[in-house]
Design a protein around this motif. Structure first.
Motif, short mmCIF file in Angstrom:
data_model
loop_
_atom_site.label_atom_id
_atom_site.label_comp_id
_atom_site.label_asym_id
_atom_site.label_seq_id
_atom_site.Cartn_x
_atom_site.Cartn_y
_atom_site.Cartn_z
N VAL A 120 115.73 18.31 37.13
CA VAL A 120 116.79 17.49 36.55
C VAL A 120 116.19 16.28 35.84
O VAL A 120 116.60 15.92 34.74
CB VAL A 120 117.80 17.08 37.64
CG1 VAL A 120 118.72 15.97 37.13
CG2 VAL A 120 118.63 18.27 38.08
N ARG A 121 115.21 15.63 36.46
CA ARG A 121 114.58 14.46 35.83
C ARG A 121 113.88 14.85 34.53
O ARG A 121 113.94 14.12 33.53
CB ARG A 121 113.58 13.82 36.79
CG ARG A 121 114.20 13.19 38.01
CD ARG A 121 114.98 11.94 37.68
NE ARG A 121 115.52 11.33 38.88
CZ ARG A 121 116.32 10.28 38.89
NH1 ARG A 121 116.67 9.72 37.75
NH2 ARG A 121 116.78 9.79 40.03
N VAL A 122 113.19 16.00 34.54
CA VAL A 122 112.52 16.46 33.32
C VAL A 122 113.55 16.72 32.23
O VAL A 122 113.37 16.33 31.07
CB VAL A 122 111.69 17.73 33.60
CG1 VAL A 122 111.19 18.35 32.29
CG2 VAL A 122 110.50 17.40 34.50
N GLU A 181 107.51 11.05 32.08
CA GLU A 181 108.56 10.10 32.44
C GLU A 181 109.24 10.51 33.73
O GLU A 181 109.57 9.66 34.58
CB GLU A 181 109.58 9.99 31.31
CG GLU A 181 110.71 9.01 31.58
CD GLU A 181 110.24 7.60 31.81
OE1 GLU A 181 111.00 6.83 32.45
OE2 GLU A 181 109.14 7.25 31.36
N ALA A 182 109.45 11.82 33.93
CA ALA A 182 110.02 12.30 35.19
C ALA A 182 109.11 11.94 36.35
O ALA A 182 109.57 11.52 37.42
CB ALA A 182 110.25 13.81 35.12
N ALA A 183 107.81 12.11 36.15
CA ALA A 183 106.85 11.77 37.20
C ALA A 183 106.90 10.29 37.53
O ALA A 183 106.84 9.88 38.69
CB ALA A 183 105.44 12.17 36.76
N ARG A 189 116.82 6.67 46.54
CA ARG A 189 116.52 5.71 45.50
C ARG A 189 117.74 5.44 44.64
O ARG A 189 118.51 6.35 44.34
CB ARG A 189 115.39 6.25 44.61
CG ARG A 189 114.89 5.24 43.59
CD ARG A 189 114.01 5.90 42.55
NE ARG A 189 114.77 6.79 41.69
CZ ARG A 189 114.42 7.09 40.45
NH1 ARG A 189 113.33 6.59 39.94
NH2 ARG A 189 115.16 7.91 39.72
N LEU A 190 117.91 4.17 44.27
CA LEU A 190 118.99 3.77 43.37
C LEU A 190 118.35 3.01 42.22
O LEU A 190 117.63 2.03 42.43
CB LEU A 190 120.02 2.89 44.09
CG LEU A 190 121.19 2.40 43.23
CD1 LEU A 190 122.07 3.57 42.80
CD2 LEU A 190 122.02 1.38 44.02
N ARG A 191 118.64 3.45 41.00
CA ARG A 191 118.07 2.81 39.81
C ARG A 191 119.19 2.12 39.04
O ARG A 191 120.16 2.75 38.62
CB ARG A 191 117.38 3.88 38.96
CG ARG A 191 116.49 3.35 37.84
CD ARG A 191 115.63 4.49 37.29
NE ARG A 191 115.03 4.18 36.02
CZ ARG A 191 113.88 3.53 35.85
NH1 ARG A 191 113.21 3.13 36.91
NH2 ARG A 191 113.41 3.29 34.64
N VAL A 192 119.06 0.81 38.88
CA VAL A 192 120.11 -0.05 38.32
C VAL A 192 119.58 -0.71 37.05
O VAL A 192 118.42 -1.10 36.99
CB VAL A 192 120.51 -1.14 39.33
CG1 VAL A 192 121.56 -2.07 38.75
CG2 VAL A 192 121.00 -0.52 40.64
N GLU A 199 116.79 7.02 30.76
CA GLU A 199 116.07 6.12 31.65
C GLU A 199 116.29 6.43 33.12
O GLU A 199 115.74 5.75 33.98
CB GLU A 199 116.49 4.67 31.36
CG GLU A 199 116.08 4.16 29.99
CD GLU A 199 114.58 3.97 29.85
OE1 GLU A 199 113.92 3.72 30.87
OE2 GLU A 199 114.07 4.09 28.73
N GLY A 200 117.10 7.44 33.41
CA GLY A 200 117.34 7.79 34.81
C GLY A 200 118.10 6.74 35.58
O GLY A 200 117.85 6.51 36.77
#
Length: 318
Positions: free
Chosen positions: A11-13, A21-23, A93-96, A137-138
């Motif tokens: 999903v990240r890829v 960037e996924a890594a 993880r939470l990305r804000v 940017e996830g």
């Protein structure tokens, strides 16, 4: 990686269009991500991604798998939280993302309380005045102010603040204090080049409206620059109460023309298109809403502070 972790890597890829960037977002090496995707394709017996010099392109099977994998990850997170009960600690993880000045003043100082309540949660805060692409940017949740123009987003208004004309006592002692909006044309004004209204400031009083085009010798592209210029006595600015809340309370900055109303500014919790807002993202939005409601930025009588429901972004108002 286990099956769920492999799905998250895929999903990240897909969302970033990049193994590297996924890594980065997953905090693992790029070779590990590449190996995971290759193993996933071997297990499924289908090609998910086509690699070329122009980048990554999902196959039809890859598109189908992506949507189902994303939904599975979100449902797994929700199931974990539901099983542990409403008072359970969040994890993962939470990305804000948020504007630097607003976050520095009103979000980051409160994060110890949020993280203490959720010791298994890792938080990444991306500070940027630009409205970045949440998928690329996830980002799980973005705090954005003002008018929202992207109708593909899902957003909830979580706070509203008055906008004020502010300056320092030293500036007023030197240049005088404007008594009417029209007198602003005789004053030095600091213009937020990316802010609402820019150099045309609109005022309303009862049934009267007036627009004043101010003289701005200094134009600044970021809110922190506006703050610094005003605090240095370089002129007046229109700014949200959030931007100068501490200085207004201490008297280091004063608001003028307070009998005139400038359109208030909204704070939105914005979520990526096509995703169900995760429990972590919703909890963070509620936390920020609670902190603002209980802080010195409380709304004066006459300003409606009530947040709206989750709405398409085009329903936003400045």
């Amino acid at each position: 990686m286990d099956r769920l972790a492999a799905m998250e890597a895929f999903v990240r890829v897909m969302e970033t269009g990049s193994f590297s960037e996924a890594a980065r977002q997953l905090h693992i090496g790029q070779p590990a991500v590449s190996k995971t995707i290759a193993q996933l394709e071997d297990r499924l017996g289908v090609k998910l991604l086509l690699r070329s010099t122009r980048g990554l392109t999902p196959t039809e099977a890859g598109e189908t798998f992506y949507h189902r994998a994303k939904r599975s990850i979100e449902e797994a997170d929700e199931a974990d939280l539901a099983a542990r009960g409403a008072g359970a600690s969040l994890s993962g993880r939470l990305r804000v993302s948020a504007a630097p000045t607003f976050a520095a003043l009103h979000v980051i100082p409160h994060l110890p309380k949020f993280l203490a309540a959720h010791p298994q949660l890792d938080l990444e805060v991306v500070l940027d005045d630009r409205q970045i692409d949440l998928i690329e940017e996830g980002i799980d949740i973005s705090l954005r102010m003002g008018e929202l123009t992207d109708s593909s987003l899902t957003a909830r208004r979580i706070a509203r603040a008055p906008r004020l004309v502010v300056g320092t006592p030293a500036y007023f002692q030197q240049a005088g204090e404007p008594r009417t909006p029209g007198e602003l044309i005789a004053h030095d004004c600091v213009v937020h080049a990316r802010g609402p209204g820019r150099d045309a400031w609109m005022f309303r009083k009862e049934s009267s409206e007036i627009s004043v085009t101010v003289r701005g010798r200094l134009r600044v592209s970021a809110a922190e620059g506006v703050r610094s210029a005003v605090l240095a006595g370089m002129g007046l600015a229109v700014a949200s109460q959030w931007m100068f809340s501490r200085e207004l309370a201490s008297g280091r900055v004063r608001a003028v023309l307070t009998d005139w109303i400038i359109a208030p500014i909204d704070l939105w919790a914005v979520f990526p298109a096509g995703r169900i807002a995760s429990a972590k993202a919703r909890a963070f939005a509620a936390f920020v809403e609670e902190q603002l409601a209980s802080s010195e930025t409380s709304f004066p009588v006459g300003i409606d502070p009530s947040p709206g429901p989750f709405l398409p972004a085009t329903t936003g108002h400045p």
